[in-house]
Write an enzyme that holds these catalytic residues in place. Sequence first.
Site, mmCIF file in Angstrom:
data_model
loop_
_atom_site.group_PDB
_atom_site.id
_atom_site.type_symbol
_atom_site.label_atom_id
_atom_site.label_comp_id
_atom_site.label_asym_id
_atom_site.label_seq_id
_atom_site.Cartn_x
_atom_site.Cartn_y
_atom_site.Cartn_z
ATOM 1 N N GLN A 64 0.828 -0.897 -0.057
ATOM 2 C CA GLN A 64 0.077 0.047 -0.170
ATOM 3 C C GLN A 64 0.801 1.492 0.460
ATOM 4 O O GLN A 64 1.971 1.329 -0.188
ATOM 5 C CB GLN A 64 -1.274 -0.280 1.126
ATOM 6 C CG GLN A 64 0.151 -0.355 2.467
ATOM 7 C CD GLN A 64 -0.786 -0.406 3.576
ATOM 8 O OE1 GLN A 64 -0.487 0.189 4.440
ATOM 9 N NE2 GLN A 64 -1.516 -0.996 3.663
ATOM 10 N N HIS A 141 4.753 0.666 1.135
ATOM 11 C CA HIS A 141 5.524 -0.524 2.284
ATOM 12 C C HIS A 141 4.443 -1.502 2.639
ATOM 13 O O HIS A 141 2.894 -1.359 1.902
ATOM 14 C CB HIS A 141 5.161 0.889 3.494
ATOM 15 C CG HIS A 141 3.584 1.136 3.744
ATOM 16 N ND1 HIS A 141 3.802 2.491 3.099
ATOM 17 C CD2 HIS A 141 3.370 0.781 4.495
ATOM 18 C CE1 HIS A 141 2.627 2.699 3.704
ATOM 19 N NE2 HIS A 141 1.773 1.995 5.115
ATOM 20 N N ARG A 161 -4.503 0.696 -1.207
ATOM 21 C CA ARG A 161 -3.731 -0.430 -1.884
ATOM 22 C C ARG A 161 -3.707 -0.479 -3.202
ATOM 23 O O ARG A 161 -4.207 -1.061 -4.361
ATOM 24 C CB ARG A 161 -5.208 -1.776 -1.070
ATOM 25 C CG ARG A 161 -5.803 -1.808 0.177
ATOM 26 C CD ARG A 161 -6.204 -2.528 0.310
ATOM 27 N NE ARG A 161 -7.339 -2.699 1.498
ATOM 28 C CZ ARG A 161 -8.272 -2.488 1.916
ATOM 29 N NH1 ARG A 161 -9.038 -2.436 0.658
ATOM 30 N NH2 ARG A 161 -9.015 -2.845 2.918
#
Length: 324
Positions: A64, A141, A161
Amino acid sequence: MTIEYASMQVVRKPWGKHDLRPWNDTRDDGAPVGEIWFQRQPSSAGEPELLLKLLFTSQPLSIQVHPDDAYAHTMGEPHGKTEAWYILAAEPGAAVAVGLKRELSPDALRAAIEDGSIADLVQWHPVHAGDAVFIPAGTIHAVGPGLVLAEIQQRSDVTFRLFDYGRKRELHVDAGVAVAHAGPPGPQQAPRALGDNRTLLVVNPYFVLERIALPPNTTRVLNASCETWFLGLEGDATLGANVVGIGKAVFLDHERCTLRSGERGLTALCAYLGPESHRNLLEAPDQTLSDSTFPHRTARRIGASISNSDGTATAFPRSKEVYS
Ligand SMILES: O=P(O)(O)OC[C@H]1O[C@](O)(CO)[C@@H](O)[C@@H]1O
């Protein structure tokens, strides 16, 4: 001047866990708990700028990215989402992903999301209890399974996402590609001692994250000159009239109060508004403080009730529940 126990909001997530002990004793209702959000008491005025959470992972979170302030404003949101994690517990081999292994153009990023190769392009790093990780907005990350971590972040719930390991949740590819710095991350900050009891973990324009460690039966004065979150990690202490133990948080604002560790000492996290660490956050006891600021003699443990700073007790609120 404010000092109050934080209430807790339970957020169910597909990647969460059923047993949150010793951090939290929320009961399993079948759906795993991914996050505990610490909130001000419902009766309290004002919403803090920072959000403190605990995360519990049994599966990876989505890969995301979060927007910065400028992008968040275009969505009508007040804040972007820069965040930092402090690892509380890590199973062997547990890892987090920060940034990509190499620079990708927006088109290449989109293609890597579509064919799933982004899962191999993120930089995974093993982590251990006590590690801190800084995630500026725009950093791609993820958090792997087998972790319990504390997160401090700008108050925002906007996550784009990019990849969700086949789970059926919504993806946000266009917005994610628009806000991502799709390349290797900047360097992480090295922890820095600030005197005997403080370690500076993360500092940035939005928040400062410190670890506080007090030997047994030690008294200090905590100067919370701005919005401040205090989270117990090990041992216990009294903070004003509040007992802080593992997984319990206190919210303070413009408050100066006594912090006294118990017989096992105290390790805690303290997070407050940036952009710089506060030189006088912890001071030696001030003899001018009255006896009422040393309430450890009468303070009670958090259980079914909250001890208020005026000495009265309030029923402890049930956790609110959210599914996402
Ligand atoms: O979309 P997912 O996989 O549920 O992850 C969202 C969560 O990830 C985090 O951004 C941590 O990276 C949390 O603040 C947030 O609630």
